[in-house]
Write a protein that holds these residues in place. Structure first.
Motif, mmCIF file in Angstrom:
data_model
loop_
_atom_site.group_PDB
_atom_site.id
_atom_site.type_symbol
_atom_site.label_atom_id
_atom_site.label_comp_id
_atom_site.label_asym_id
_atom_site.label_seq_id
_atom_site.Cartn_x
_atom_site.Cartn_y
_atom_site.Cartn_z
ATOM 1 N N ASN A 81 0.847 -1.177 0.000
ATOM 2 C CA ASN A 81 0.000 0.000 0.000
ATOM 3 C C ASN A 81 0.891 1.238 0.000
ATOM 4 O O ASN A 81 1.454 1.593 1.045
ATOM 5 C CB ASN A 81 -0.915 -0.025 1.230
ATOM 6 C CG ASN A 81 -1.978 1.042 1.212
ATOM 7 O OD1 ASN A 81 -1.859 2.030 0.530
ATOM 8 N ND2 ASN A 81 -3.026 0.849 1.974
ATOM 9 N N SER A 82 1.039 1.864 -1.150
ATOM 10 C CA SER A 82 1.826 3.102 -1.237
ATOM 11 C C SER A 82 0.947 4.307 -1.029
ATOM 12 O O SER A 82 1.397 5.311 -0.505
ATOM 13 C CB SER A 82 2.451 3.286 -2.618
ATOM 14 O OG SER A 82 3.008 2.141 -3.106
ATOM 15 N N LEU A 83 -0.290 4.226 -1.485
ATOM 16 C CA LEU A 83 -1.169 5.395 -1.382
ATOM 17 C C LEU A 83 -2.630 4.948 -1.300
ATOM 18 O O LEU A 83 -3.180 4.434 -2.270
ATOM 19 C CB LEU A 83 -0.983 6.314 -2.603
ATOM 20 C CG LEU A 83 -1.834 7.585 -2.581
ATOM 21 C CD1 LEU A 83 -1.449 8.486 -1.410
ATOM 22 C CD2 LEU A 83 -1.712 8.352 -3.885
ATOM 23 N N TYR A 142 -0.312 8.141 4.698
ATOM 24 C CA TYR A 142 -0.860 8.063 3.329
ATOM 25 C C TYR A 142 -1.107 6.633 2.863
ATOM 26 O O TYR A 142 -1.582 6.424 1.762
ATOM 27 C CB TYR A 142 0.026 8.813 2.322
ATOM 28 C CG TYR A 142 1.510 8.507 2.395
ATOM 29 C CD1 TYR A 142 2.016 7.298 1.961
ATOM 30 C CD2 TYR A 142 2.396 9.460 2.883
ATOM 31 C CE1 TYR A 142 3.366 7.022 2.032
ATOM 32 C CE2 TYR A 142 3.760 9.203 2.957
ATOM 33 C CZ TYR A 142 4.236 7.978 2.532
ATOM 34 O OH TYR A 142 5.576 7.710 2.607
ATOM 35 N N LYS A 143 -0.751 5.653 3.702
ATOM 36 C CA LYS A 143 -1.015 4.265 3.294
ATOM 37 C C LYS A 143 -2.381 3.850 3.851
ATOM 38 O O LYS A 143 -3.406 4.252 3.320
ATOM 39 C CB LYS A 143 0.111 3.351 3.780
ATOM 40 C CG LYS A 143 1.480 3.699 3.188
ATOM 41 C CD LYS A 143 2.535 2.720 3.660
ATOM 42 C CE LYS A 143 3.949 3.192 3.369
ATOM 43 N NZ LYS A 143 4.312 3.167 1.958
ATOM 44 N N TYR A 144 -2.397 3.080 4.933
ATOM 45 C CA TYR A 144 -3.678 2.554 5.443
ATOM 46 C C TYR A 144 -4.518 3.626 6.130
ATOM 47 O O TYR A 144 -5.675 3.379 6.450
ATOM 48 C CB TYR A 144 -3.419 1.399 6.407
ATOM 49 C CG TYR A 144 -2.816 0.203 5.719
ATOM 50 C CD1 TYR A 144 -3.626 -0.707 5.058
ATOM 51 C CD2 TYR A 144 -1.443 -0.003 5.709
ATOM 52 C CE1 TYR A 144 -3.080 -1.805 4.413
ATOM 53 C CE2 TYR A 144 -0.886 -1.101 5.070
ATOM 54 C CZ TYR A 144 -1.710 -1.998 4.419
ATOM 55 O OH TYR A 144 -1.170 -3.083 3.778
ATOM 56 N N TYR A 196 4.831 -2.727 -8.328
ATOM 57 C CA TYR A 196 5.937 -3.657 -8.584
ATOM 58 C C TYR A 196 7.076 -3.288 -7.640
ATOM 59 O O TYR A 196 7.438 -2.114 -7.542
ATOM 60 C CB TYR A 196 6.397 -3.541 -10.046
ATOM 61 C CG TYR A 196 7.771 -4.131 -10.290
ATOM 62 C CD1 TYR A 196 8.018 -5.479 -10.046
ATOM 63 C CD2 TYR A 196 8.830 -3.328 -10.728
ATOM 64 C CE1 TYR A 196 9.276 -6.020 -10.232
ATOM 65 C CE2 TYR A 196 10.095 -3.859 -10.928
ATOM 66 C CZ TYR A 196 10.315 -5.202 -10.678
ATOM 67 O OH TYR A 196 11.560 -5.730 -10.856
ATOM 68 N N ARG A 197 7.592 -4.248 -6.906
ATOM 69 C CA ARG A 197 8.762 -4.006 -6.068
ATOM 70 C C ARG A 197 9.862 -4.980 -6.476
ATOM 71 O O ARG A 197 9.666 -6.210 -6.417
ATOM 72 C CB ARG A 197 8.431 -4.185 -4.572
ATOM 73 C CG ARG A 197 7.542 -3.050 -4.009
ATOM 74 C CD ARG A 197 8.283 -1.717 -3.999
ATOM 75 N NE ARG A 197 7.459 -0.582 -3.601
ATOM 76 C CZ ARG A 197 6.804 0.234 -4.427
ATOM 77 N NH1 ARG A 197 6.839 0.029 -5.732
ATOM 78 N NH2 ARG A 197 6.128 1.271 -3.972
ATOM 79 N N PRO A 198 10.997 -4.440 -6.980
ATOM 80 C CA PRO A 198 12.077 -5.282 -7.487
ATOM 81 C C PRO A 198 12.559 -6.264 -6.408
ATOM 82 O O PRO A 198 12.501 -5.917 -5.229
ATOM 83 C CB PRO A 198 13.190 -4.290 -7.829
ATOM 84 C CG PRO A 198 12.560 -2.932 -7.810
ATOM 85 C CD PRO A 198 11.345 -3.015 -6.967
ATOM 86 N N VAL A 212 4.994 -8.578 -7.206
ATOM 87 C CA VAL A 212 3.786 -7.796 -7.496
ATOM 88 C C VAL A 212 3.138 -7.610 -6.124
ATOM 89 O O VAL A 212 2.678 -8.579 -5.517
ATOM 90 C CB VAL A 212 2.810 -8.563 -8.418
ATOM 91 C CG1 VAL A 212 1.602 -7.685 -8.752
ATOM 92 C CG2 VAL A 212 3.503 -9.047 -9.679
ATOM 93 N N ARG A 213 3.173 -6.381 -5.630
ATOM 94 C CA ARG A 213 2.663 -6.149 -4.268
ATOM 95 C C ARG A 213 1.183 -5.795 -4.364
ATOM 96 O O ARG A 213 0.806 -4.828 -5.028
ATOM 97 C CB ARG A 213 3.480 -5.030 -3.620
ATOM 98 C CG ARG A 213 3.411 -5.037 -2.125
ATOM 99 C CD ARG A 213 4.354 -4.021 -1.526
ATOM 100 N NE ARG A 213 4.072 -2.658 -1.961
ATOM 101 C CZ ARG A 213 4.580 -1.574 -1.390
ATOM 102 N NH1 ARG A 213 5.398 -1.690 -0.368
ATOM 103 N NH2 ARG A 213 4.294 -0.375 -1.833
ATOM 104 N N ILE A 214 0.369 -6.584 -3.698
ATOM 105 C CA ILE A 214 -1.084 -6.435 -3.828
ATOM 106 C C ILE A 214 -1.693 -6.228 -2.447
ATOM 107 O O ILE A 214 -1.474 -7.030 -1.530
ATOM 108 C CB ILE A 214 -1.708 -7.684 -4.497
ATOM 109 C CG1 ILE A 214 -1.031 -7.947 -5.850
ATOM 110 C CG2 ILE A 214 -3.213 -7.502 -4.656
ATOM 111 C CD1 ILE A 214 -1.629 -9.104 -6.643
HETATM 112 N N1 LIG Z 1 5.652 6.429 -0.203
HETATM 113 C C1 LIG Z 1 5.648 6.501 -1.538
HETATM 114 C C2 LIG Z 1 5.490 7.728 -2.174
HETATM 115 O O1 LIG Z 1 5.309 8.840 -1.397
HETATM 116 C C3 LIG Z 1 5.465 7.812 -3.561
HETATM 117 C C4 LIG Z 1 5.588 6.654 -4.299
HETATM 118 C C5 LIG Z 1 5.743 5.416 -3.686
HETATM 119 C C6 LIG Z 1 5.831 5.358 -2.305
HETATM 120 C C7 LIG Z 1 6.037 4.062 -1.650
HETATM 121 O O2 LIG Z 1 5.143 3.328 -1.438
HETATM 122 C C8 LIG Z 1 7.321 3.634 -1.189
HETATM 123 C C9 LIG Z 1 7.002 2.706 -0.089
HETATM 124 N N2 LIG Z 1 7.105 3.070 1.220
HETATM 125 C C10 LIG Z 1 6.891 1.266 -0.314
HETATM 126 O O3 LIG Z 1 6.346 0.610 0.545
HETATM 127 O O4 LIG Z 1 7.313 0.739 -1.315
#
Ligand SMILES: Nc1c(O)cccc1C(=O)C[C@H](N)C(=O)O
Ligand SMILES: Cc1ncc(COP(=O)(O)O)c(C=O)c1O
Length: 445
Positions: free
Chosen positions: A39-41, A255-257, A399-401, A405-407
């Protein structure tokens, strides 16, 4: 084509029909029907927009008077939101405040505690500590882990350098055995007598492994070290009891959950026994409220977590959090966690069904619910291009290298049928070969 899935669409539809949180989905504006960003946003809710609009209205109608006459006076808004967040981290109201960004909060809290635990020349603080002997820990090493989100390391390393300590020598990283998770036994192994701070995420950003905060805190304390946490991936998804676990300090984003919007204000927790320590990055917004507007050159930090604020509370990136918390209070964090576990379990089961049917997917997240945060790492050798193909089909994922695939099936706006639909899309992308049309990705996701 016969279904590879062990669960039917009817089963999942029945679960949605019985889900008490299902109506909350209508309170969000979703950019896509399958918004599984991981969850990025979090997405915007009517509630977050309402409180943001209210503050904009106060700015328009009252101007500077908003500081004192806003419906929630802006002057104490960071403390007010801290009080609202406190139940989500299991702390007293004055142990929590919103301030800065997560990265800045790591700088100031690691810096503050390094000054007390590490063997560095006594720093000339701009304010004397008003609490004595509060820090019962010592050591020149910070233990973190190699799967951390990089910003944590950048900040810790910089704080070492500013104290004349070589970060290569003093930041000790616990290695992962499988590239996905970190074992408690390996953390324990790293805890020699030279450790002053154990700094861990509550959940890993890539695999979603959830840590036992209480056990890690006890481990740190048993070794004469402090326990600090980056809870960016759990606050709002997993209930916490930081005070009961005796956690020393913690940081997280909203900004995530917490769905408070891109770049929204971060949160921090400081155990009450440290209230009265002078922060490493002082600023006038951390001054005690009573004397802040005396504007004296002598700085007097607040006797609360509020001391770790730096500059003026950014009202427009704080206001949406108020509405988000109204919504979350209504939903209830226990119900959110319960549904989150059910959704991530369903997703993992469906991905395992695909693997059993010969697709190259694997679940990179612990299957034990007690060790799983709010998202699922779906691994695939071509995860980058699969993620792009999913997005093209309206399934928003990260996508996280190198291969994830982060869901994130977030319980407030994702249902069981949505998860089923995502699993079908994971299958269909491969069946169609759509992903092969994409090049490796560049830029943010
Ligand atoms: N926090 C982010 C942002 O402000 C912009 C774009 C992406 C992100 C992210 O999600 C990075 C992150 N903390 C992650 O979990 O991968
Ligand atoms: C664990 C963790 N900490 C910190 C951050 C980012 O911090 P900031 O909000 O300062 O960009 C992220 C991702 O955005 C993260 O996953």
């Amino acid at each position: 084509m016969s279904s590879p899935f062990s669960v039917s669409r009817e089963d999942v539809a029945a679960r949605d029909a019985a889900d008490p949180l299902a109506p909350f989905r209508d309170r969000f504006d979703l950019p896509s029907d399958l918004y599984m960003d991981g969850n990025s946003l979090g997405p915007v809710s009517d509630d977050a927009e309402r409180t943001l609009d209210r503050v904009v209205g106060e700015w328009r109608d009252r101007g500077i008077e908003g500081w004192t006459d806003g419906e929630q006076p802006w002057w104490e808004y960071a403390e007010y939101l801290g009080e609202r967040l406190a139940p989500y981290v299991g702390a007293d109201a004055d142990e929590v405040v919103v301030a800065n960004s997560t990265t800045v909060n790591i700088h100031t809290l690691i810096g503050t505690f390094l000054d007390r635990v590490a063997d560095v020349p006594a720093r000339e603080l701009d304010a004397p500590d008003t609490v004595e002997d509060a820090v019962d820990a010592s050591g020149n090493v910070v233990v973190a882990n190699e799967l951390d989100f990089p910003t944590d390391h950048y900040a810790i390393r910089a704080q070492f350098r500013q104290r004349g300590l070589d970060p290569d020598e003093h930041l000790r990283l616990v290695e992962s055995r499988d590239g996905r998770t970190i074992e408690l036994a390996d953390i324990a192994e790293a805890m020699d007598d030279d450790v002053g701070i154990l700094f861990m995420p509550t959940a890993l950003y890539r695999s979603g492994q959830l840590f036992d905060v209480e056990a890690l805190t006890e481990l740190a304390h048993d070794h004469g070290a402090l326990a600090g946490f980056d809870a960016a991936h759990t606050v709002g998804a997993v209930p916490h009891e930081f005070a009961a676990a005796d956690v020393d300090f913690a940081v997280w984003c909203s900004y995530k959950y917490l769905n408070a919007g891109p770049g929204s204000i971060a949160g921090l927790y400081v155990n009450e026994r440290y209230h009265g320590l002078a922060p490493a990055l002082p600023g006038w917004w951390g001054n005690e409220k009573e004397s802040q507007f005396d504007l004296e050159l002598a700085y007097r930090p607040a006797e609360s977590a509020g001391a770790w604020q730096i500059g003026t509370v950014p009202m427009l990136s704080a206001a949406p959090l108020e509405g988000s918390l109204d919504l979350l209070d209504e939903a209830g964090i226990e119900r959110v966690r319960e549904k989150s576990l059910a959704l991530t379990d369903l997703l993992a089961t469906l991905v395992e069904d695909l693997a059993d049917a010969g697709y190259e997917y694997a679940v990179g997240t612990p299957r034990d619910g007690a060790r799983r945060g709010g998202h699922v790492a779906v691994e695939h050798p071509d995860a980058d291009r699969v993620s792009q193909a999913l997005r093209e089909r309206g399934v928003v994922v990260d996508y996280r290298p190198p291969n994830v695939v982060r869901i994130c099936p977030a319980p407030l706006y994702v249902g069981f049928e949505n998860v089923f639909a995502v699993a079908e899309q994971l299958r269909d992308v491969i069946e169609s070969g759509d992903h092969e049309a994409f090049a490796a990705s560049e830029g943010v996701s």
